[in-house]
Design a protein around this motif. Structure first.
Motif, PDB file in Angstrom:
ATOM      1  N   ARG A   2     -20.132 -17.609  66.605  1.00  0.00           N
ATOM      2  CA  ARG A   2     -19.645 -18.896  67.101  1.00  0.00           C
ATOM      3  C   ARG A   2     -20.796 -19.739  67.636  1.00  0.00           C
ATOM      4  NH1 ARG A   2     -16.370 -17.897  71.762  1.00  0.00           N
ATOM      5  NH2 ARG A   2     -15.090 -16.717  70.330  1.00  0.00           N
ATOM      6  N   TYR A   3     -21.720 -19.124  68.362  1.00  0.00           N
ATOM      7  CA  TYR A   3     -22.860 -19.843  68.925  1.00  0.00           C
ATOM      8  C   TYR A   3     -23.714 -20.464  67.827  1.00  0.00           C
ATOM      9  CZ  TYR A   3     -27.064 -20.832  71.585  1.00  0.00           C
ATOM     10  OH  TYR A   3     -28.133 -21.457  72.158  1.00  0.00           O
ATOM     11  N   ILE A   4     -23.982 -19.723  66.785  1.00  0.00           N
ATOM     12  CA  ILE A   4     -24.812 -20.233  65.687  1.00  0.00           C
ATOM     13  C   ILE A   4     -24.140 -21.426  65.014  1.00  0.00           C
ATOM     14  CG2 ILE A   4     -25.719 -19.675  63.386  1.00  0.00           C
ATOM     15  CD1 ILE A   4     -26.208 -16.851  64.457  1.00  0.00           C
ATOM     16  N   VAL A   5     -22.847 -21.336  64.825  1.00  0.00           N
ATOM     17  CA  VAL A   5     -22.131 -22.436  64.185  1.00  0.00           C
ATOM     18  C   VAL A   5     -22.096 -23.665  65.102  1.00  0.00           C
ATOM     19  CG1 VAL A   5     -19.869 -23.186  63.348  1.00  0.00           C
ATOM     20  CG2 VAL A   5     -20.749 -20.930  62.714  1.00  0.00           C
ATOM     21  N   GLU A   6     -21.761 -23.448  66.377  1.00  0.00           N
ATOM     22  CA  GLU A   6     -21.619 -24.577  67.299  1.00  0.00           C
ATOM     23  C   GLU A   6     -22.958 -25.199  67.679  1.00  0.00           C
ATOM     24  OE1 GLU A   6     -19.375 -23.131  70.622  1.00  0.00           O
ATOM     25  OE2 GLU A   6     -17.535 -22.933  69.433  1.00  0.00           O
TER      26      GLU A   6
END
Length: 52
Positions: A2-6
């Motif tokens: 999620r962090y990489i996407v956001e």
């Protein structure tokens, strides 16, 4: 993931994740094995494989 996407602006369809937990240790520090804090920390990790 999620962090990489956001934060990274990477399309979610290009990212996958898989948690290994205690299944794939990188050293011998399993539960009940006397190890230093640093040795246990080696098994708490995120690994990234970057492909084109």
């Amino acid at each position: 993931m999620r962090y990489i996407v956001e934060k990274g602006g990477i399309d979610k369809d290009r990212v996958t994740s898989k948690g290994y937990g205690e299944l794939e240790l990188i050293n011998y520090c399993d539960n009940g094995v006397p190890c230093s804090r640093e040795e246990h920390q080696l098994n708490r990790r995120s690994e990234f494989i970057i492909i084109q």
